[in-house]
Write a protein that holds these residues in place. Structure first.
Motif, short mmCIF file in Angstrom:
data_model
loop_
_atom_site.label_atom_id
_atom_site.label_comp_id
_atom_site.label_asym_id
_atom_site.label_seq_id
_atom_site.Cartn_x
_atom_site.Cartn_y
_atom_site.Cartn_z
N ARG A 1 0.86 -1.19 0.00
CA ARG A 1 0.00 0.00 0.00
C ARG A 1 0.89 1.24 0.00
O ARG A 1 1.74 1.41 0.87
N LEU A 2 0.67 2.10 -0.99
CA LEU A 2 1.44 3.33 -1.12
C LEU A 2 0.52 4.52 -0.84
O LEU A 2 -0.50 4.69 -1.50
N LEU A 3 0.91 5.34 0.15
CA LEU A 3 0.11 6.49 0.59
C LEU A 3 1.02 7.68 0.85
O LEU A 3 1.04 8.22 1.96
N PRO A 4 1.79 8.12 -0.12
CA PRO A 4 2.76 9.19 0.13
C PRO A 4 2.10 10.54 0.35
O PRO A 4 0.93 10.74 0.01
N PRO A 5 2.83 11.50 0.93
CA PRO A 5 2.30 12.85 1.09
C PRO A 5 1.87 13.45 -0.25
O PRO A 5 2.40 13.09 -1.31
#
Length: 405
Positions: free
Chosen positions: A365-369
């Motif tokens: 899961r990728l949830l960057p700023p």
């Protein structure tokens, strides 16, 4: 340092950070990491944003707490901003996403009683996650979430996510006892599961026809994560109840439950409350976060960079034998693998300075700023691809040669 005095509720990686700025974190040795998790969709405007730091510093020197026995100016300001952005009527503030969802479930129960339904039911989704209180656990799904909590409070009907016919069958079976639906527009904890196009619109129509409340858990999807302020805006609808947390405070604990129409009129003085909810510090930070997103055009950036990240990952991992599917919306992306992988997050961090998360065992899961730039998109793609390649090599080694804990 060992965590012997902490209850055994987490399995943290052997990493600890002492500083953050923008999309980056630093450990005690001074090593830099690219944060593609953002505290699980929390630091949407990045670590230590100067305007957030200034707001916290100034407000801490002015006033932290008075309680809701008195009017709180920043609480009023944040409610006005959120209702303007969402199309909702009123807001209630508390301290977390789980509390916000408890508030929504309380509204559903009150709504049912007002309609004369003694034992109201709420439709929820398989593989959902709404929190870890006893009430929100009841509305959630999955053995790792529920564990041994078998007898849980609340009356819920569970249907498959994305299946309209299942909702119709539930109505045929339970009839007037159903008073509301609670769901995530995109299921986060279960691996970034997107519904079919038009699903939310169809649910909105069903709820209007049946007199149900449509309640959306936007705790992970809200505050710009998907390229709109709220994920429901991609389908041009407005829910009756919406819950928020995570990105609203950028690390300062805050939750919110917004409602419109009849749902916004259900609470009366004394029917709900929170000691710390809506305090001046949290609400001022919330206002600051919303201002930053508008001023810096972060909604458009989340959509643009999310599209780029999704496209690059699909190209680079198109022939990878372990990759089953890559999906996402904005900067909320999941890479589903064919089987669980051990040590992937540790390899990505130690070998490539990239912080990622694996949820439900086998979905990266990728949830960057939201201020991610093109160069950082390329860094994430490169780090994920290399980490996936190396994890096979590590797992092939004898147990005593694998990465130390």
């Amino acid at each position: 340092m060992t965590a012997t005095c902490l209850m055994n509720t987490y399995q943290p990686l052997p990493l600890s950070f002492v500083k953050g700025l923008g999309t980056r974190l630093w450990d005690h040795t001074g090593r830099e990491y690219l944060d593609a998790v953002a505290g699980v969709a929390v630091t949407n405007v990045g670590h230590s944003h100067p305007k957030v730091v200034a707001a916290i510093s100034e407000q801490a020197g002015l006033l932290l707490h008075t309680s809701n026995l008195y009017s709180i100016d920043w609480q009023q300001r944040l409610a006005q901003k959120l209702t303007r952005l969402s199309g909702m009527d009123r807001a209630f503030f508390n301290n977390s996403g789980a509390e916000a969802n408890e508030t929504a479930l309380k509204l559903a129960r009150l709504y049912g009683w007002q309609k004369g339904v003694e034992q109201p039911l709420v439709v929820v989704m398989a593989n959902a996650f709404h929190g870890r209180t006893l009430g929100t656990l009841s509305a959630s799904d999955g053995p790792a979430v529920r564990l041994s909590y078998q007898a849980l409070p609340g009356d819920f009907i569970k249907v498959p996510f994305g299946d309209l016919d299942a909702v119709r069958r539930a109505h045929q079976r339970y009839g007037q006892r159903i008073v509301a639906m609670l769901l995530e527009p995109i299921q986060g904890e279960s691996g970034v599961q997107l519904p079919p196009p038009g699903y939310l619109q169809a649910l909105r129509m069903l709820c209007d026809q049946r007199g149900w409340l449509l309640m959306l858990d936007e705790i992970q999807t809200g505050i710009g994560r998907t390229g709109q302020w709220f994920a429901f805006q991609h389908e041009g609808i407005v829910p009756d109840v919406m819950t928020l947390a995570k990105g609203l405070g950028n690390g300062i604990p805050i939750g919110a439950c917004l409602a419109r129409g009849k749902a916004a009129q259900l609470f009366t003085p004394g029917s709900h409350g929170s000691t710390f909810g809506g305090n001046p510090l949290a609400c001022r930070v919330g206002c600051t976060v919303l201002d930053i997103i508008e001023e810096q055009g972060l909604l458009a950036n989340a959509q643009r960079q999310g599209d780029r990240l999704l496209a690059r990952l699909r190209v680079e991992l198109s022939d990878h034998p372990q990759v089953l599917e890559i999906r996402g919306q904005g900067l909320m992306i999941g890479i589903e693998l064919t089987r669980p992988v051990r040590d992937l997050t540790l390899i990505a961090a130690r070998e490539h300075g990239l912080l990622i998360n694996v949820t439900r065992g086998k979905t990266i899961r990728l949830l960057p700023p939201l201020m991610l730039d093109e160069r950082e998109v390329d860094m994430i793609v490169r780090g994920v691809c290399r980490a996936l390649g190396e994890v096979e090599q590590v797992q092939a080694r004898p147990a005593h040669e694998r990465l130390p804990a």
